[in-house]
Design a protein around this motif. Sequence first.
Motif, PDB file in Angstrom:
ATOM      1  N   ALA A 125      -1.124  -4.632   0.282  1.00 39.06           N
ATOM      2  CA  ALA A 125      -1.156  -3.271  -0.260  1.00 39.06           C
ATOM      3  C   ALA A 125      -0.467  -2.272   0.659  1.00 39.06           C
ATOM      4  CB  ALA A 125      -2.595  -2.849  -0.537  1.00 39.06           C
ATOM      5  N   ALA A 126      -0.612  -2.471   1.966  1.00 33.89           N
ATOM      6  CA  ALA A 126      -0.017  -1.511   2.910  1.00 33.89           C
ATOM      7  C   ALA A 126       1.397  -1.913   3.315  1.00 33.89           C
ATOM      8  CB  ALA A 126      -0.907  -1.390   4.148  1.00 33.89           C
ATOM      9  N   ALA A 135       3.733  -7.736  -3.110  1.00 35.65           N
ATOM     10  CA  ALA A 135       3.772  -6.275  -3.180  1.00 35.65           C
ATOM     11  C   ALA A 135       3.050  -5.864  -4.466  1.00 35.65           C
ATOM     12  CB  ALA A 135       5.219  -5.798  -3.224  1.00 35.65           C
ATOM     13  N   LEU A 136       2.477  -4.673  -4.472  1.00 32.37           N
ATOM     14  CA  LEU A 136       1.727  -4.215  -5.650  1.00 32.37           C
ATOM     15  C   LEU A 136       2.539  -4.387  -6.937  1.00 32.37           C
ATOM     16  CD1 LEU A 136       0.284  -0.968  -4.053  1.00 32.37           C
ATOM     17  CD2 LEU A 136      -1.142  -2.733  -5.123  1.00 32.37           C
ATOM     18  N   THR A 159      -7.116  -8.324  -0.766  1.00 36.83           N
ATOM     19  CA  THR A 159      -6.238  -7.673   0.213  1.00 36.83           C
ATOM     20  C   THR A 159      -6.922  -7.594   1.566  1.00 36.83           C
ATOM     21  OG1 THR A 159      -4.614  -5.898   0.500  1.00 36.83           O
ATOM     22  CG2 THR A 159      -6.845  -5.198  -0.004  1.00 36.83           C
ATOM     23  N   SER A 160      -6.109  -7.569   2.605  1.00 39.46           N
ATOM     24  CA  SER A 160      -6.585  -7.259   3.959  1.00 39.46           C
ATOM     25  C   SER A 160      -5.927  -5.946   4.350  1.00 39.46           C
ATOM     26  CB  SER A 160      -6.153  -8.327   4.964  1.00 39.46           C
ATOM     27  OG  SER A 160      -6.729  -9.561   4.643  1.00 39.46           O
ATOM     28  N   ALA A 161      -6.720  -4.925   4.519  1.00 41.68           N
ATOM     29  CA  ALA A 161      -6.175  -3.619   4.871  1.00 41.68           C
ATOM     30  C   ALA A 161      -5.816  -3.608   6.357  1.00 41.68           C
ATOM     31  CB  ALA A 161      -7.191  -2.533   4.540  1.00 41.68           C
ATOM     32  N   PRO A 162      -4.992  -2.665   6.774  1.00 38.11           N
ATOM     33  CA  PRO A 162      -4.605  -2.595   8.190  1.00 38.11           C
ATOM     34  C   PRO A 162      -5.807  -2.374   9.107  1.00 38.11           C
ATOM     35  CG  PRO A 162      -3.247  -1.125   6.859  1.00 38.11           C
ATOM     36  CD  PRO A 162      -4.337  -1.621   5.974  1.00 38.11           C
ATOM     37  N   GLN A 176      -6.114   1.412  -4.773  1.00 39.25           N
ATOM     38  CA  GLN A 176      -4.915   0.898  -5.448  1.00 39.25           C
ATOM     39  C   GLN A 176      -5.161  -0.507  -5.992  1.00 39.25           C
ATOM     40  OE1 GLN A 176      -2.052   1.243  -2.254  1.00 39.25           O
ATOM     41  NE2 GLN A 176      -1.036   2.997  -3.223  1.00 39.25           N
ATOM     42  N   LEU A 177      -5.847  -1.333  -5.207  1.00 36.02           N
ATOM     43  CA  LEU A 177      -6.098  -2.710  -5.638  1.00 36.02           C
ATOM     44  C   LEU A 177      -6.974  -2.715  -6.882  1.00 36.02           C
ATOM     45  CD1 LEU A 177      -5.121  -5.406  -4.353  1.00 36.02           C
ATOM     46  CD2 LEU A 177      -7.507  -5.780  -3.721  1.00 36.02           C
TER      47      LEU A 177
END
Length: 229
Positions: A125-126, A135-136, A159-162, A176-177
Amino acid sequence: MLAEQIQKVQEEIAAACKRAGRDPSGVTLVAVSKTKPVGMIEEAYAAGMREFGENYVQELVDKTSRLPDDIHWHMIGHLQRNKVKYVVGRAELIHSVDSVRLAAEISKEAVKQCITANILLEVNAAMEESKFGFALQEVEQAVREIAAFPNICIKGLMTSAPYVENAEENRKYFRQLRQLSVDINEKNIDNVFMDALSMGMTNDYAIAVEEGATLVRVGTAIFGARSYN
Ligand SMILES: *Cc1c(COP(=O)(O)O)cnc(C)c1O
């Protein structure tokens, strides 16, 4: 000691659910046991934990053979196509499907074993360079292609966020996800109904739950810091 940490995480999940008006039974805590010894998993098991997440295929194979059958294993790490045969049939859910080719291989192996493989599509996502995932804007097309493969079922997105100091910064990615999974469901693609959202780790799982996570993957808060030797 592990029982207390698990309890604490469960309480924070319940509190986040309350803030968001959600039922806590809609959130599954996956205890991420990568690099941790079998003895620690047994301790968590004794405390009632049945969902464990692993990143490395060799470790997954080793641990599944040494631990009780009623554990649900989650494959959450990057998976190479030549190792798919070790994971299909062992993992209840593969969270980290990051290409259509990988999904094709999983489908092939599931057909061979006469089972259905449950998967999530991993989304970057990032758009971090160090991370795998679609990618989204690529996800919908991938869903359409993978949904046509036999013996594979897309359950949702991961997802794994930053890594960030302030977990609030990751809220936008979780949102967003969630929105993406709603959008895809509205397309009514044959054989696709996605309702699983695997998002949130030690640093940001409460925010992820507020934004709709159905699976949170928590390692450090349960097992303590990892050391990679
Ligand atoms: C290691 C890992 C986790 C757990 O991370 P913690 O910060 O220890 O909770 C979750 N998801 C993935 C994909 C991981 O690799």
